[in-house]
Design an enzyme around this catalytic site. Structure first.
Site, mmCIF file in Angstrom:
data_model
loop_
_atom_site.group_PDB
_atom_site.id
_atom_site.type_symbol
_atom_site.label_atom_id
_atom_site.label_comp_id
_atom_site.label_asym_id
_atom_site.label_seq_id
_atom_site.Cartn_x
_atom_site.Cartn_y
_atom_site.Cartn_z
ATOM 1 N N GLY A 1 0.829 -1.221 0.000
ATOM 2 C CA GLY A 1 0.000 0.000 0.000
ATOM 3 C C GLY A 1 0.853 1.256 0.000
ATOM 4 N N ALA A 2 1.961 1.203 -0.747
ATOM 5 C CA ALA A 2 2.975 2.268 -0.632
ATOM 6 C C ALA A 2 2.840 3.377 -1.666
ATOM 7 C CB ALA A 2 4.371 1.645 -0.738
ATOM 8 N N SER A 3 1.781 3.354 -2.474
ATOM 9 C CA SER A 3 1.724 4.346 -3.563
ATOM 10 C C SER A 3 1.296 5.726 -3.082
ATOM 11 C CB SER A 3 0.774 3.873 -4.665
ATOM 12 O OG SER A 3 -0.550 3.826 -4.181
ATOM 13 N N LYS B 1 -9.757 -5.141 10.949
ATOM 14 C CA LYS B 1 -8.660 -4.532 11.713
ATOM 15 C C LYS B 1 -8.486 -5.222 13.068
ATOM 16 C CE LYS B 1 -7.375 -1.422 8.661
ATOM 17 N NZ LYS B 1 -6.054 -1.497 8.012
ATOM 18 N N VAL C 1 -2.798 -7.570 -2.781
ATOM 19 C CA VAL C 1 -2.301 -8.358 -1.642
ATOM 20 C C VAL C 1 -3.287 -9.451 -1.213
ATOM 21 C CG1 VAL C 1 -0.780 -6.569 -0.674
ATOM 22 C CG2 VAL C 1 -3.172 -6.692 0.075
ATOM 23 N N TYR D 1 -14.798 -3.267 8.177
ATOM 24 C CA TYR D 1 -13.465 -2.684 8.410
ATOM 25 C C TYR D 1 -12.994 -2.991 9.835
ATOM 26 C CZ TYR D 1 -9.925 1.130 8.301
ATOM 27 O OH TYR D 1 -8.774 1.868 8.348
ATOM 28 N N ILE E 1 -5.972 10.390 10.116
ATOM 29 C CA ILE E 1 -4.772 10.857 9.426
ATOM 30 C C ILE E 1 -5.169 11.453 8.075
ATOM 31 C CG2 ILE E 1 -2.449 10.202 8.628
ATOM 32 C CD1 ILE E 1 -2.858 9.626 11.637
HETATM 33 P P1 NAD Z 1 -5.087 5.269 1.010
HETATM 34 O O1 NAD Z 1 -6.411 4.887 0.458
HETATM 35 O O2 NAD Z 1 -4.606 6.663 0.813
HETATM 36 O O3 NAD Z 1 -3.968 4.255 0.449
HETATM 37 C C1 NAD Z 1 -4.203 2.882 0.431
HETATM 38 C C2 NAD Z 1 -3.055 2.177 -0.252
HETATM 39 O O4 NAD Z 1 -3.363 0.770 -0.259
HETATM 40 C C3 NAD Z 1 -2.852 2.595 -1.698
HETATM 41 O O5 NAD Z 1 -1.465 2.552 -1.986
HETATM 42 C C4 NAD Z 1 -3.561 1.496 -2.475
HETATM 43 O O6 NAD Z 1 -3.051 1.266 -3.783
HETATM 44 C C5 NAD Z 1 -3.254 0.294 -1.594
HETATM 45 N N1 NAD Z 1 -4.182 -0.813 -1.812
HETATM 46 C C6 NAD Z 1 -5.529 -0.800 -1.728
HETATM 47 N N2 NAD Z 1 -6.022 -2.028 -2.025
HETATM 48 C C7 NAD Z 1 -4.941 -2.821 -2.276
HETATM 49 C C8 NAD Z 1 -4.785 -4.182 -2.639
HETATM 50 N N3 NAD Z 1 -5.841 -4.996 -2.799
HETATM 51 N N4 NAD Z 1 -3.524 -4.658 -2.829
HETATM 52 C C9 NAD Z 1 -2.451 -3.848 -2.695
HETATM 53 N N5 NAD Z 1 -2.548 -2.556 -2.350
HETATM 54 C C10 NAD Z 1 -3.772 -2.060 -2.143
HETATM 55 O O7 NAD Z 1 -5.137 4.883 2.567
HETATM 56 P P2 NAD Z 1 -4.385 5.497 3.842
HETATM 57 O O8 NAD Z 1 -5.274 6.477 4.474
HETATM 58 O O9 NAD Z 1 -2.981 5.857 3.500
HETATM 59 O O10 NAD Z 1 -4.404 4.191 4.787
HETATM 60 C C11 NAD Z 1 -3.351 3.258 4.798
HETATM 61 C C12 NAD Z 1 -3.645 2.193 5.844
HETATM 62 O O11 NAD Z 1 -3.846 2.818 7.112
HETATM 63 C C13 NAD Z 1 -4.912 1.383 5.574
HETATM 64 O O12 NAD Z 1 -4.718 0.052 5.982
HETATM 65 C C14 NAD Z 1 -5.940 2.052 6.457
HETATM 66 O O13 NAD Z 1 -6.966 1.169 6.807
HETATM 67 C C15 NAD Z 1 -5.099 2.443 7.640
HETATM 68 N N6 NAD Z 1 -5.651 3.544 8.426
HETATM 69 C C16 NAD Z 1 -5.791 4.797 7.907
HETATM 70 C C17 NAD Z 1 -6.317 5.809 8.695
HETATM 71 C C18 NAD Z 1 -6.474 7.218 8.200
HETATM 72 O O14 NAD Z 1 -6.965 8.056 8.974
HETATM 73 N N7 NAD Z 1 -6.070 7.548 6.992
HETATM 74 C C19 NAD Z 1 -6.703 5.540 10.003
HETATM 75 C C20 NAD Z 1 -6.555 4.247 10.507
HETATM 76 C C21 NAD Z 1 -6.020 3.262 9.704
#
Ligand code: NAD
Length: 245
Positions: free
Chosen positions: A12-14, A157, A63, A153, A186
């Site tokens: 999920g690094a993009s 989690k 993934v 979700y 975030i």
């Molecule tokens: P985002 O939507 O900005 O990024 C998600 C990333 O996951 C992207 O790089 C996307 O390409 C990748 N992805 C999605 N489905 C995928 C798959 N099937 N295979 C491979 N890659 C996949 O999300 P974010 O806000 O950066 O969140 C990142 C992580 O942190 C997530 O697991 C999210 O649940 C968790 N999280 C985020 C927050 C928040 O406030 N943003 C809070 C709690 C937890």
């Protein structure tokens, strides 16, 4: 440079939190295998990592498929020469109230968030236990405690917490630690997609009164990935500006 010479996989690094973690680990000296669904944005992150003087190999893919997990570990072992760190960040949300949630919404979120984390954790652990060293950091969410509109979700989690605590116990004697990071609210594309009233509702719940930055999460992950964190395993750590106390 706490991670000099280390090799890491970040899923999920993009963008968002995953991108911030990839860049933070690279700043600390790690070479990377980076994964996300779409190749184009991942290519940009590869360039950013390379501009920090580190190597990055892009392995796009879902993934939720164990074939992707195997490709990630193979890329680390064959192209970078080893694997010490795995950070599972890939995640999605498909929010709906329980009485309206479709089976597809449930399945999709469980498949990416929980089965995805299982696939990569298992593939990496097979190598790390043999090598006698490893750092696995899984990104959960404060929603694992339960959150309205997020039955799928929250279950995924919470599943990550159970998986990680079990892996921590199984791998403790093998030099491999497994910890969980729970971000609060975030500032990323995922939260920017929320309606303004929900955004405000979340902000009102944060004692610090401000949204988190992806780097706030990345700083903790860099510590957990380092040798300084050698005596921590099975922990669940919030990064939430005091939202969860
Ligand atoms: P985002 O939507 O900005 O990024 C998600 C990333 O996951 C992207 O790089 C996307 O390409 C990748 N992805 C999605 N489905 C995928 C798959 N099937 N295979 C491979 N890659 C996949 O999300 P974010 O806000 O950066 O969140 C990142 C992580 O942190 C997530 O697991 C999210 O649940 C968790 N999280 C985020 C927050 C928040 O406030 N943003 C809070 C709690 C937890």
């Amino acid at each position: 440079m706490r991670l000099k010479g280390k090799r890491a996989i970040v899923t999920g690094a993009s963008r968002g939190i995953g991108r911030a973690i990839a860049l933070r680990l690279a700043e600390e000296g790690a070479d990377l295998v980076v994964n996300a669904l779409h190749a184009e944005r991942l290519a940009q992150v590869v360039k950013e990592v390379e501009s920090l003087g580190r190597r990055a190999i892009a392995v796009p893919g879902d993934v939720g498929s164990c074939e992707t997990a195997k490709r990630l570990v193979d890329a680390a072992l064959t192209e970078l020469g080893g694997l010490e760190i795995l950070v599972n960040v890939a995640g999605i949300n498909r929010d709906a109230m329980l009485h309206k949630m479709t089976r597809d919404q449930w399945d999709e979120v469980l498949r990416v968030n929980l089965i995805g984390t299982f696939n990569t954790t298992q593939a990496a652990a097979i190598h790390m236990r043999e090598a006698g060293y490893g750092r696995i950091i899984n990104i959960s969410s404060m929603s694992w405690l339960g959150n309205i509109g997020q039955a799928n979700y929250a279950a995924s989690k919470a599943g990550i917490v159970g998986l990680s605590k079990t892996a921590a116990r199984e791998l403790a004697k093998k030099g491999v630690t497994v910890n969980v990071v729970c971000p609060g609210f975030i500032d990323t594309d995922m939260t920017r997609a929320l309606p303004q009233n929900i955004w405000q509702l979340m902000m009102d719940k944060i004692p610090m009164g401000q949204v988190g930055d992806p780097r706030d999460v990345a700083n903790l992950v860099a510590f957990l990935a380092s040798d300084e964190a050698r005596y921590l395993t099975g922990e669940v750590i919030n990064v939430s500006g005091g939202m969860v106390l």
